[in-house]
Design a protein around this motif. Sequence first.
Motif, PDB file in Angstrom:
ATOM      1  N   SER A  33       0.783  -1.241   0.000  1.00  0.00           N
ATOM      2  CA  SER A  33       0.000   0.000   0.000  1.00  0.00           C
ATOM      3  C   SER A  33       0.815   1.290   0.000  1.00  0.00           C
ATOM      4  CB  SER A  33      -0.973   0.008   1.177  1.00  0.00           C
ATOM      5  OG  SER A  33      -0.286  -0.032   2.409  1.00  0.00           O
ATOM      6  N   ARG A  34       1.983   1.311   0.585  1.00  0.00           N
ATOM      7  CA  ARG A  34       2.760   2.556   0.633  1.00  0.00           C
ATOM      8  C   ARG A  34       3.746   2.680  -0.518  1.00  0.00           C
ATOM      9  NH1 ARG A  34      -0.621   2.135   4.025  1.00  0.00           N
ATOM     10  NH2 ARG A  34      -0.684   3.094   6.077  1.00  0.00           N
ATOM     11  N   GLU A  35       3.838   1.632  -1.344  1.00  0.00           N
ATOM     12  CA  GLU A  35       4.797   1.646  -2.450  1.00  0.00           C
ATOM     13  C   GLU A  35       4.157   1.466  -3.818  1.00  0.00           C
ATOM     14  OE1 GLU A  35       7.780  -1.294  -1.565  1.00  0.00           O
ATOM     15  OE2 GLU A  35       8.146  -0.466   0.423  1.00  0.00           O
ATOM     16  N   GLN A  36       2.973   0.887  -3.880  1.00  0.00           N
ATOM     17  CA  GLN A  36       2.305   0.636  -5.156  1.00  0.00           C
ATOM     18  C   GLN A  36       1.070   1.520  -5.282  1.00  0.00           C
ATOM     19  OE1 GLN A  36       1.410  -3.552  -4.668  1.00  0.00           O
ATOM     20  NE2 GLN A  36       3.160  -4.146  -5.946  1.00  0.00           N
ATOM     21  N   LYS A  37       0.676   1.769  -6.510  1.00  0.00           N
ATOM     22  CA  LYS A  37      -0.546   2.529  -6.803  1.00  0.00           C
ATOM     23  C   LYS A  37      -1.450   1.673  -7.683  1.00  0.00           C
ATOM     24  CE  LYS A  37       1.005   6.472  -5.087  1.00  0.00           C
ATOM     25  NZ  LYS A  37       0.644   6.832  -3.763  1.00  0.00           N
ATOM     26  N   ASN A  38      -2.743   1.845  -7.523  1.00  0.00           N
ATOM     27  CA  ASN A  38      -3.680   1.157  -8.403  1.00  0.00           C
ATOM     28  C   ASN A  38      -3.838   1.969  -9.692  1.00  0.00           C
ATOM     29  OD1 ASN A  38      -5.492   3.257  -7.865  1.00  0.00           O
ATOM     30  ND2 ASN A  38      -6.699   2.071  -6.436  1.00  0.00           N
ATOM     31  N   ALA A  39      -4.701   1.516 -10.576  1.00  0.00           N
ATOM     32  CA  ALA A  39      -4.870   2.185 -11.872  1.00  0.00           C
ATOM     33  C   ALA A  39      -5.342   3.629 -11.722  1.00  0.00           C
ATOM     34  CB  ALA A  39      -5.846   1.396 -12.737  1.00  0.00           C
ATOM     35  N   ALA A  40      -6.034   3.936 -10.626  1.00  0.00           N
ATOM     36  CA  ALA A  40      -6.532   5.296 -10.379  1.00  0.00           C
ATOM     37  C   ALA A  40      -5.506   6.170  -9.667  1.00  0.00           C
ATOM     38  CB  ALA A  40      -7.823   5.237  -9.566  1.00  0.00           C
ATOM     39  N   GLY A  41      -4.309   5.618  -9.403  1.00  0.00           N
ATOM     40  CA  GLY A  41      -3.262   6.379  -8.736  1.00  0.00           C
ATOM     41  C   GLY A  41      -3.380   6.401  -7.224  1.00  0.00           C
ATOM     42  N   GLN A  42      -4.249   5.551  -6.672  1.00  0.00           N
ATOM     43  CA  GLN A  42      -4.433   5.474  -5.218  1.00  0.00           C
ATOM     44  C   GLN A  42      -3.556   4.381  -4.627  1.00  0.00           C
ATOM     45  OE1 GLN A  42      -8.515   4.485  -5.859  1.00  0.00           O
ATOM     46  NE2 GLN A  42      -9.232   6.521  -5.271  1.00  0.00           N
ATOM     47  N   LYS A  43      -3.454   4.361  -3.313  1.00  0.00           N
ATOM     48  CA  LYS A  43      -2.691   3.312  -2.649  1.00  0.00           C
ATOM     49  C   LYS A  43      -3.254   1.946  -3.009  1.00  0.00           C
ATOM     50  CE  LYS A  43      -1.342   6.021   1.361  1.00  0.00           C
ATOM     51  NZ  LYS A  43      -1.492   6.199   2.799  1.00  0.00           N
ATOM     52  N   MET A  44      -2.377   0.978  -3.167  1.00  0.00           N
ATOM     53  CA  MET A  44      -2.770  -0.377  -3.549  1.00  0.00           C
ATOM     54  C   MET A  44      -3.095  -1.186  -2.294  1.00  0.00           C
ATOM     55  SD  MET A  44      -3.293  -2.624  -5.909  1.00  0.00           S
ATOM     56  CE  MET A  44      -2.472  -2.124  -7.408  1.00  0.00           C
ATOM     57  N   TYR A  45      -4.369  -1.410  -2.076  1.00  0.00           N
ATOM     58  CA  TYR A  45      -4.815  -2.249  -0.962  1.00  0.00           C
ATOM     59  C   TYR A  45      -5.215  -3.610  -1.502  1.00  0.00           C
ATOM     60  CZ  TYR A  45      -4.804   1.952   1.888  1.00  0.00           C
ATOM     61  OH  TYR A  45      -4.421   3.081   2.548  1.00  0.00           O
ATOM     62  N   ILE A  46      -5.370  -4.563  -0.604  1.00  0.00           N
ATOM     63  CA  ILE A  46      -5.638  -5.942  -1.025  1.00  0.00           C
ATOM     64  C   ILE A  46      -6.916  -6.049  -1.848  1.00  0.00           C
ATOM     65  CG2 ILE A  46      -6.780  -6.677   1.113  1.00  0.00           C
ATOM     66  CD1 ILE A  46      -4.278  -8.741  -0.973  1.00  0.00           C
ATOM     67  N   GLN A  47      -7.967  -5.311  -1.475  1.00  0.00           N
ATOM     68  CA  GLN A  47      -9.206  -5.406  -2.243  1.00  0.00           C
ATOM     69  C   GLN A  47      -9.032  -4.838  -3.653  1.00  0.00           C
ATOM     70  OE1 GLN A  47      -8.898  -3.699   0.621  1.00  0.00           O
ATOM     71  NE2 GLN A  47     -10.031  -1.783   0.591  1.00  0.00           N
ATOM     72  N   THR A  48      -8.141  -3.844  -3.788  1.00  0.00           N
ATOM     73  CA  THR A  48      -7.864  -3.277  -5.104  1.00  0.00           C
ATOM     74  C   THR A  48      -7.107  -4.291  -5.954  1.00  0.00           C
ATOM     75  OG1 THR A  48      -7.502  -1.225  -3.879  1.00  0.00           O
ATOM     76  CG2 THR A  48      -7.094  -1.161  -6.226  1.00  0.00           C
ATOM     77  N   LYS A  49      -6.155  -4.972  -5.328  1.00  0.00           N
ATOM     78  CA  LYS A  49      -5.393  -5.997  -6.042  1.00  0.00           C
ATOM     79  C   LYS A  49      -6.311  -7.143  -6.447  1.00  0.00           C
ATOM     80  CE  LYS A  49      -1.501  -6.261  -6.870  1.00  0.00           C
ATOM     81  NZ  LYS A  49      -0.769  -6.013  -8.141  1.00  0.00           N
ATOM     82  N   MET A  50      -7.199  -7.563  -5.527  1.00  0.00           N
ATOM     83  CA  MET A  50      -8.120  -8.648  -5.857  1.00  0.00           C
ATOM     84  C   MET A  50      -9.051  -8.246  -6.995  1.00  0.00           C
ATOM     85  SD  MET A  50      -9.107 -10.501  -2.260  1.00  0.00           S
ATOM     86  CE  MET A  50     -10.278  -9.239  -1.904  1.00  0.00           C
ATOM     87  N   ALA A  51      -9.437  -6.990  -7.044  1.00  0.00           N
ATOM     88  CA  ALA A  51     -10.336  -6.518  -8.103  1.00  0.00           C
ATOM     89  C   ALA A  51      -9.712  -6.714  -9.481  1.00  0.00           C
ATOM     90  CB  ALA A  51     -10.702  -5.058  -7.865  1.00  0.00           C
ATOM     91  N   GLU A  52      -8.383  -6.683  -9.562  1.00  0.00           N
ATOM     92  CA  GLU A  52      -7.706  -6.918 -10.841  1.00  0.00           C
ATOM     93  C   GLU A  52      -7.966  -8.332 -11.348  1.00  0.00           C
ATOM     94  OE1 GLU A  52      -3.551  -6.079 -10.334  1.00  0.00           O
ATOM     95  OE2 GLU A  52      -3.894  -3.956  -9.920  1.00  0.00           O
ATOM     96  N   TYR A  53      -8.236  -9.249 -10.434  1.00  0.00           N
ATOM     97  CA  TYR A  53      -8.452 -10.657 -10.774  1.00  0.00           C
ATOM     98  C   TYR A  53      -9.857 -11.125 -10.383  1.00  0.00           C
ATOM     99  CZ  TYR A  53      -3.325 -10.472 -10.552  1.00  0.00           C
ATOM    100  OH  TYR A  53      -2.010 -10.144 -10.736  1.00  0.00           O
ATOM    101  N   ALA A  54     -10.777 -10.194 -10.178  1.00  0.00           N
ATOM    102  CA  ALA A  54     -12.081 -10.511  -9.592  1.00  0.00           C
ATOM    103  C   ALA A  54     -12.835 -11.613 -10.334  1.00  0.00           C
ATOM    104  CB  ALA A  54     -12.938  -9.255  -9.498  1.00  0.00           C
ATOM    105  N   GLU A  55     -12.915 -11.534 -11.627  1.00  0.00           N
ATOM    106  CA  GLU A  55     -13.654 -12.552 -12.387  1.00  0.00           C
ATOM    107  C   GLU A  55     -13.025 -13.930 -12.214  1.00  0.00           C
ATOM    108  OE1 GLU A  55     -16.522 -12.320 -14.040  1.00  0.00           O
ATOM    109  OE2 GLU A  55     -16.768 -10.149 -13.863  1.00  0.00           O
ATOM    110  N   GLU A  56     -11.721 -13.984 -12.305  1.00  0.00           N
ATOM    111  CA  GLU A  56     -11.013 -15.257 -12.159  1.00  0.00           C
ATOM    112  C   GLU A  56     -11.173 -15.811 -10.742  1.00  0.00           C
ATOM    113  OE1 GLU A  56      -6.478 -17.037 -12.613  1.00  0.00           O
ATOM    114  OE2 GLU A  56      -6.880 -14.950 -13.150  1.00  0.00           O
TER     115      GLU A  56
END
Length: 113
Positions: A33-56
């Motif tokens: 979370s303090r080193e990565q950003k999601n596609a919207a430029g926000q902190k990368m939290y676990i739910q954001t990371k899971m959303a990248e693979y949500a369908e799978e």
Amino acid sequence: MGVPYSKSLLYDDEHQTYKKAFPDQFRYDYAVSREQKNAAGQKMYIQTKMAEYAEELWEMMQDEKTHVYMCGLKGMESGMAECFGPIAEKNGLVWAEFAKAMKKADRYHVEVY
């Protein structure tokens, strides 16, 4: 796995070993979370990371052999609902009921504080 800083990653050696030994059965990713950003430029939290693979991930959860392990801060539970609620609804289900059924089947393991 989610952590604030990459120096806080746990079990990385083990994860690398599992990934090498079982490439078709073991996959993992980190949300730092303090080193990565999601596609919207926000902190990368676990739910954001899971959303990248949500369908799978949703597809995998339909298999009775799939187990979900969640350990960490209480707020993570709402992140699961945020991630999987819309997919459950799209499939004619309610996430809370689906998660409850997985818990009853001993496939959804939650340890939050």
